[in-house]
Motif scaffolding. Structure first.
Motif, PDB file in Angstrom:
ATOM      1  N   ILE A 214       0.835  -1.199   0.082  1.00  0.00           N
ATOM      2  CA  ILE A 214      -0.120   0.135  -0.098  1.00  0.00           C
ATOM      3  C   ILE A 214       0.862   1.299  -0.038  1.00  0.00           C
ATOM      4  CG2 ILE A 214      -1.661   1.391   1.330  1.00  0.00           C
ATOM      5  CD1 ILE A 214      -2.800  -1.527   2.341  1.00  0.00           C
ATOM      6  N   LEU A 215       0.836   1.924  -1.126  1.00  0.00           N
ATOM      7  CA  LEU A 215       1.646   3.310  -1.119  1.00  0.00           C
ATOM      8  C   LEU A 215       0.683   4.416  -0.453  1.00  0.00           C
ATOM      9  CD1 LEU A 215       2.668   2.934  -4.887  1.00  0.00           C
ATOM     10  CD2 LEU A 215       3.740   2.154  -2.798  1.00  0.00           C
ATOM     11  N   PRO A 216       0.909   5.105   0.644  1.00  0.00           N
ATOM     12  CA  PRO A 216       0.410   5.917   1.347  1.00  0.00           C
ATOM     13  C   PRO A 216       0.114   7.347   0.862  1.00  0.00           C
ATOM     14  CG  PRO A 216       2.415   5.696   2.292  1.00  0.00           C
ATOM     15  CD  PRO A 216       2.381   4.847   1.182  1.00  0.00           C
ATOM     16  N   CYS A 217      -1.067   7.819   0.865  1.00  0.00           N
ATOM     17  CA  CYS A 217      -1.450   9.132   0.414  1.00  0.00           C
ATOM     18  C   CYS A 217      -2.818   9.555   1.013  1.00  0.00           C
ATOM     19  CB  CYS A 217      -1.499   8.997  -1.128  1.00  0.00           C
ATOM     20  SG  CYS A 217      -1.959  10.866  -1.960  1.00  0.00           S
ATOM     21  N   ALA A 218      -2.594  10.776   1.720  1.00  0.00           N
ATOM     22  CA  ALA A 218      -3.846  11.082   2.412  1.00  0.00           C
ATOM     23  C   ALA A 218      -3.823  12.716   2.694  1.00  0.00           C
ATOM     24  CB  ALA A 218      -4.013  10.219   3.809  1.00  0.00           C
ATOM     25  N   ILE A 219      -5.006  13.002   3.147  1.00  0.00           N
ATOM     26  CA  ILE A 219      -5.000  14.405   3.665  1.00  0.00           C
ATOM     27  C   ILE A 219      -5.889  14.617   4.823  1.00  0.00           C
ATOM     28  CG2 ILE A 219      -4.779  15.592   1.275  1.00  0.00           C
ATOM     29  CD1 ILE A 219      -7.638  15.905   1.092  1.00  0.00           C
ATOM     30  N   LYS A 220      -5.546  15.568   5.636  1.00  0.00           N
ATOM     31  CA  LYS A 220      -6.373  15.856   6.739  1.00  0.00           C
ATOM     32  C   LYS A 220      -7.735  16.234   6.323  1.00  0.00           C
ATOM     33  CE  LYS A 220      -2.613  15.661  10.203  1.00  0.00           C
ATOM     34  NZ  LYS A 220      -1.787  16.578  11.025  1.00  0.00           N
ATOM     35  N   THR A 221      -8.793  15.749   6.775  1.00  0.00           N
ATOM     36  CA  THR A 221     -10.078  16.582   6.683  1.00  0.00           C
ATOM     37  C   THR A 221     -10.970  16.383   7.871  1.00  0.00           C
ATOM     38  OG1 THR A 221     -12.009  16.832   5.200  1.00  0.00           O
ATOM     39  CG2 THR A 221     -10.727  14.614   5.340  1.00  0.00           C
ATOM     40  N   SER A 222     -11.476  17.473   8.174  1.00  0.00           N
ATOM     41  CA  SER A 222     -12.721  17.297   9.368  1.00  0.00           C
ATOM     42  C   SER A 222     -14.009  16.802   8.892  1.00  0.00           C
ATOM     43  CB  SER A 222     -12.743  18.513  10.202  1.00  0.00           C
ATOM     44  OG  SER A 222     -13.187  19.578   9.222  1.00  0.00           O
TER      45      SER A 222
END
Length: 166
Positions: free
Chosen positions: A37-45
């Motif tokens: 798994i190649l990680p890619c994420a953004i923080k969102t509320s």
């Protein structure tokens, strides 16, 4: 104060106060034949309206690994090398998780992968880089890294340790 300590403090300060100032590449490791798994994420509320997002994974400057467009996977421009080997976690996209699963990892997959995401309404965009290192399966590592040393002396501590593992 020594130079190394000053450099560390300046680097840490730069990262804390200007997090986008220093590009960051995430390191990832896989064994040939496995799934990674190649990680890619953004923080969102809040939940994202994923139909407003383009999510694009690439290597080099133009090789398409995976593409998500208008709320759906789009395979038209995907490199044949990645056909039937990639997928996004569709149930996690609205939470900002754009990570890519790559199956059947091959030595040729070792590269720097770039996750590019863009909200076509707000025009916000971002990128994440992941360096994938691929190693051969464990049995091949053993064959490559164990030199032919011949029999060990009977009094060798290493010989006793090796018997414990047999």
């Amino acid at each position: 104060m020594n130079r190394e300590y000053v450099f560390w403090i300046l680097s840490y300060s730069l990262l804390c106060f200007f997090p986008g100032a220093v590009p960051h590449t995430t390191l990832c490791h896989a064994v040939s034949g496995d799934t990674v798994i190649l990680p890619c994420a953004i923080k969102t509320s809040e939940k994202l309206n994923i139909s407003n997002y383009y999510i694009y994974w690439q290597i080099s400057t133009s090789v398409v690994v995976h593409m998500f467009y208008n709320g759906n996977d789009s395979f038209a421009k995907q490199s044949r090398r990645y056909h039937n080997r990639t997928r996004l976690f569709l149930d996690q996209l609205e939470h900002g998780n754009f990570s890519l699963m790559l199956s059947g990892v091959e030595p040729a997959d070792e590269d720097v992968y770039t996750c590019i995401f863009r909200n076509k309404v707000s025009r916000t965009k971002g990128t994440r880089e992941v360096k994938l290192n691929v190693s051969p399966p464990d049995n091949q590592l053993m064959e490559r890294n164990v030199p032919p040393i011949g029999p060990l002396p009977k009094t060798s501590k290493l010989r006793k340790d090796l018997r414990l593992w047999s």
